[in-house]
Design a protein around this motif. Structure first.
Motif, PDB file in Angstrom:
ATOM      1  N   ILE A 227      18.366 -22.686  15.952  1.00  0.00           N
ATOM      2  CA  ILE A 227      18.820 -21.312  15.698  1.00  0.00           C
ATOM      3  C   ILE A 227      19.596 -21.245  14.386  1.00  0.00           C
ATOM      4  N   VAL A 228      20.485 -22.215  14.177  1.00  0.00           N
ATOM      5  CA  VAL A 228      21.246 -22.273  12.922  1.00  0.00           C
ATOM      6  C   VAL A 228      20.296 -22.436  11.739  1.00  0.00           C
ATOM      7  N   LEU A 229      19.313 -23.331  11.898  1.00  0.00           N
ATOM      8  CA  LEU A 229      18.333 -23.544  10.830  1.00  0.00           C
ATOM      9  C   LEU A 229      17.528 -22.280  10.556  1.00  0.00           C
ATOM     10  N   GLY A 230      17.183 -21.546  11.629  1.00  0.00           N
ATOM     11  CA  GLY A 230      16.441 -20.296  11.462  1.00  0.00           C
ATOM     12  C   GLY A 230      17.231 -19.266  10.678  1.00  0.00           C
ATOM     13  N   ILE A 231      18.546 -19.223  10.895  1.00  0.00           N
ATOM     14  CA  ILE A 231      19.396 -18.300  10.143  1.00  0.00           C
ATOM     15  C   ILE A 231      19.351 -18.630   8.654  1.00  0.00           C
ATOM     16  N   VAL A 232      19.416 -19.932   8.337  1.00  0.00           N
ATOM     17  CA  VAL A 232      19.338 -20.357   6.934  1.00  0.00           C
ATOM     18  C   VAL A 232      17.987 -19.981   6.329  1.00  0.00           C
ATOM     19  N   VAL A 233      16.914 -20.211   7.087  1.00  0.00           N
ATOM     20  CA  VAL A 233      15.561 -19.939   6.591  1.00  0.00           C
ATOM     21  C   VAL A 233      15.355 -18.460   6.318  1.00  0.00           C
ATOM     22  N   PHE A 234      15.715 -17.605   7.287  1.00  0.00           N
ATOM     23  CA  PHE A 234      15.379 -16.183   7.180  1.00  0.00           C
ATOM     24  C   PHE A 234      16.387 -15.375   6.370  1.00  0.00           C
ATOM     25  N   LEU A 235      17.615 -15.878   6.239  1.00  0.00           N
ATOM     26  CA  LEU A 235      18.612 -15.127   5.475  1.00  0.00           C
ATOM     27  C   LEU A 235      18.806 -15.635   4.051  1.00  0.00           C
ATOM     28  N   ILE A 236      18.381 -16.869   3.788  1.00  0.00           N
ATOM     29  CA  ILE A 236      18.573 -17.439   2.443  1.00  0.00           C
ATOM     30  C   ILE A 236      17.240 -17.795   1.785  1.00  0.00           C
ATOM     31  N   LEU A 237      16.441 -18.633   2.456  1.00  0.00           N
ATOM     32  CA  LEU A 237      15.224 -19.143   1.823  1.00  0.00           C
ATOM     33  C   LEU A 237      14.169 -18.070   1.617  1.00  0.00           C
ATOM     34  N   ILE A 238      13.867 -17.293   2.652  1.00  0.00           N
ATOM     35  CA  ILE A 238      12.812 -16.277   2.522  1.00  0.00           C
ATOM     36  C   ILE A 238      13.161 -15.221   1.471  1.00  0.00           C
ATOM     37  N   PRO A 239      14.403 -14.686   1.435  1.00  0.00           N
ATOM     38  CA  PRO A 239      14.728 -13.746   0.342  1.00  0.00           C
ATOM     39  C   PRO A 239      14.536 -14.356  -1.049  1.00  0.00           C
ATOM     40  N   LEU A 240      14.875 -15.634  -1.223  1.00  0.00           N
ATOM     41  CA  LEU A 240      14.641 -16.278  -2.511  1.00  0.00           C
ATOM     42  C   LEU A 240      13.150 -16.368  -2.816  1.00  0.00           C
ATOM     43  N   CYS A 241      12.346 -16.603  -1.781  1.00  0.00           N
ATOM     44  CA  CYS A 241      10.898 -16.730  -1.975  1.00  0.00           C
ATOM     45  C   CYS A 241      10.230 -15.400  -2.274  1.00  0.00           C
ATOM     46  N   LEU A 242      10.911 -14.293  -1.971  1.00  0.00           N
ATOM     47  CA  LEU A 242      10.338 -12.970  -2.202  1.00  0.00           C
ATOM     48  C   LEU A 242      10.729 -12.381  -3.546  1.00  0.00           C
ATOM     49  N   LEU A 243      11.444 -13.166  -4.360  1.00  0.00           N
ATOM     50  CA  LEU A 243      11.766 -12.700  -5.712  1.00  0.00           C
ATOM     51  C   LEU A 243      10.478 -12.406  -6.468  1.00  0.00           C
ATOM     52  N   LYS A 244      10.478 -11.299  -7.190  1.00  0.00           N
ATOM     53  CA  LYS A 244       9.275 -10.918  -7.928  1.00  0.00           C
ATOM     54  C   LYS A 244       8.964 -11.918  -9.034  1.00  0.00           C
ATOM     55  N   SER A 245      10.005 -12.463  -9.650  1.00  0.00           N
ATOM     56  CA  SER A 245       9.846 -13.450 -10.701  1.00  0.00           C
ATOM     57  C   SER A 245      10.853 -14.569 -10.492  1.00  0.00           C
ATOM     58  N   LEU A 246      10.509 -15.765 -10.942  1.00  0.00           N
ATOM     59  CA  LEU A 246      11.406 -16.909 -10.808  1.00  0.00           C
ATOM     60  C   LEU A 246      12.256 -17.125 -12.061  1.00  0.00           C
ATOM     61  N   LYS A 247      12.217 -16.162 -12.989  1.00  0.00           N
ATOM     62  CA  LYS A 247      12.986 -16.327 -14.219  1.00  0.00           C
ATOM     63  C   LYS A 247      14.486 -16.430 -13.931  1.00  0.00           C
TER      64      LYS A 247
END
Length: 485
Positions: A227-247
């Motif tokens: 559950i803790v890992l899921g919070i990290v994945v969905f609140l931190i990692l996925i938003p970073l992955c949805l950035l329009k550009s990686l600049k």
């Protein structure tokens, strides 16, 4: 018939000097409305601004020689000396002037830094466990063989780019094989990214859970950990992955390399402070699982997906210049792997874990700094890899909408962590399967296909290509056997 100054492909000659126009049959409209050009980075074409000097003088202020219909070859030779930075060829009576890029791209040192950053990553933490699995002798042999052939296949990939004048794997493969094979390779690379992202999430769990346990004052159950890992994945990692550009994440590239260097240094210091306590118990030839360790090392040298882009961005790109980048980078990376693998192994011996930092006590300052450094590397490397997956998914589904697809993809990666928790198993399996194909098979296969119809062939590269393909087959068979049987 009078010679003509013509267009060649997408390259256009404009604003030719008057004395050259007078001796050719070029259209008056062109001479009256010259179109200066600019080399586009993404297209091999010319567009306005930053043109070469076609005003009657070369870069060193020497007049451009007049075109002589009676002696065209001599004229071309003189034109070659006049147009600095241009390549001039002659087909019948047509003269083709091609501008070469001069100031674009990175220097050898800059590309060395980029390639080193691509090769190094969180997987460096598993290299000590590979040494434990293989024994000292076979580890050193494996490291040298894989580093050498990985460098060779990177150079073969550069040759493929040079032959086709294409700088993505998709475009190179479309020149060499059928579109169906290209789709297969896209799926294969997607699987590779999937497995590496899974390893990254496992590392995040290994480092973040002890912090949470220290805060709450008790050990967490596996369900709570997920559950803790899921919070990290969905609140931190996925938003970073949805950035329009990686600049916006470009600055993290240099910092990630620094973090890896800090981690290697701290592990070496810890080993020295410990007095090489496990040195008496090292295994020189005893090898519990050679090919499982072999798969881990393969993945440690895998940056081949990015080679076409790195070659394209190299200033004044040639294969010999790319060779300097590859050799220097792989040498430096190999030395770092030797330092961290022997430091961990000489300190913990057969007890070394697949994630080396888990061997250190949670309260140690070396542990805290090293884990924070590697967490930074993993968290900001994650969206870069996910961006590669996103590009492949958009191509496979022929769509521009990526949000739902990347969320589902990363959710599947996260779900796999419920069943696979050992970093060594993940990296060993990935390296033995898709890692072997990408490192040892992809570039040699493309090269052999591209040179199939050529009358003059580079026999050395052909021999190395076949050896690399054989190495791929052997490592896949024996690697999978060692893991599952």
């Amino acid at each position: 018939m009078q010679p003509e100054v013509v267009e060649s492909g997408s390259r256009t000659i404009g604003n030719a000097p008057d004395h050259l126009l007078r001796q050719t049959s070029i259209s008056p409209a062109i001479s009256q409305s010259p179109q200066p050009y600019n080399r586009s980075r993404d297209e091999d074409s010319f567009s306005p601004s930053s043109s070469p000097d076609l005003t009657g003088e070369s870069s060193d202020s020497e007049p451009i020689p007049a075109l002589s219909p009676k002696h065209p070859t001599q004229t071309v030779s003189r034109l070659k000396r006049s147009f600095s930075g241009c390549s001039i060829s002659m087909d019948s009576v047509n003269i083709i002037i091609e501008r070469k890029p001069e100031n674009e791209g990175g220097t050898i040192f800059q590309q060395f830094a980029v390639l080193s950053n691509n090769v190094l990553g969180a997987g460096i933490l598993a290299i000590a466990s590979a040494l434990n699995l293989m024994g000292v002798f076979w580890f050193l042999i494996g490291l040298l063989v894989i580093a050498f052939f990985s460098s060779v296949t990177m150079l073969i990939a550069s040759h493929c780019c040079e032959m086709t004048k294409k700088y993505t794997w998709k475009e190179v493969l479309l020149k060499a094989v059928s579109p169906r094979f290209v789709v297969f390779m896209d799926i294969l690379v997607l699987c590779l990214v999937f497995c590496i992202l899974n390893a990254y999430i496992v590392i995040i769990r290994d480092y973040s859970i002890p912090v949470v346990e220290g805060i709450v004052g008790e050990d967490l159950t596996f369900t709570v950990e997920q559950i803790v890992l899921g919070i990290v994945v969905f609140l931190i990692l996925i938003p970073l992955c949805l950035l329009k550009s990686l600049k916006s994440l470009a600055f993290t590239s240099v910092l990630a390399t620094i973090c890896v260097g800090v981690t290697v240094l701290l592990i070496l210091v810890a080993c020295i402070m410990d007095g090489f306590s496990a040195a008496k118990n090292i295994k020189l030839f005893d090898s519990p699982n050679v090919f499982a360790g072999f798969g881990i090392i393969i993945l440690m040298f895998g940056a081949h997906i990015n080679i076409p882009q790195l070659y394209y961005e190299l200033k004044a790109r040639t294969v010999p210049r790319m060779k300097k980048v590859v050799v220097s980078s792989m040498t430096m990376v190999g030395l770092l792997y030797l330092i961290i693998s022997f430091s961990g192994y000489l300190q913990f011996g057969g007890a070394v874990k697949s994630n080396l930092l888990l061997n250190y006590p949670n309260s140690s300052w070396i542990t805290i700094v090293s884990r924070l450094s590697m967490l930074f590397v993993v968290v900001f490397s994650f969206p870069v890899l996910a961006f590669a997956a996103r590009t492949i998914l958009l191509g496979l589904f022929n769509t521009k909408s990526y949000t739902l697809k990347i969320v589902i993809f990363i959710t599947c990666v996260y779900t796999l962590t419920f069943f696979v928790t050992d970093l060594g198993v993940i990296l060993g399996f990935t390296g033995s399967t898709v890692g072997s194909i990408v490192v040892f098979f992809l570039a040699p296969f493309a090269y052999l296909r591209l040179t199939k119809e050529q009358a003059v062939k580079n026999r050395t590269l052909i021999i190395f290509s076949w050896i690399s393909i054989l190495l791929c087959v052997v490592s896949m068979i024996l690697g999978l056997k060692s893991i599952f049987f």
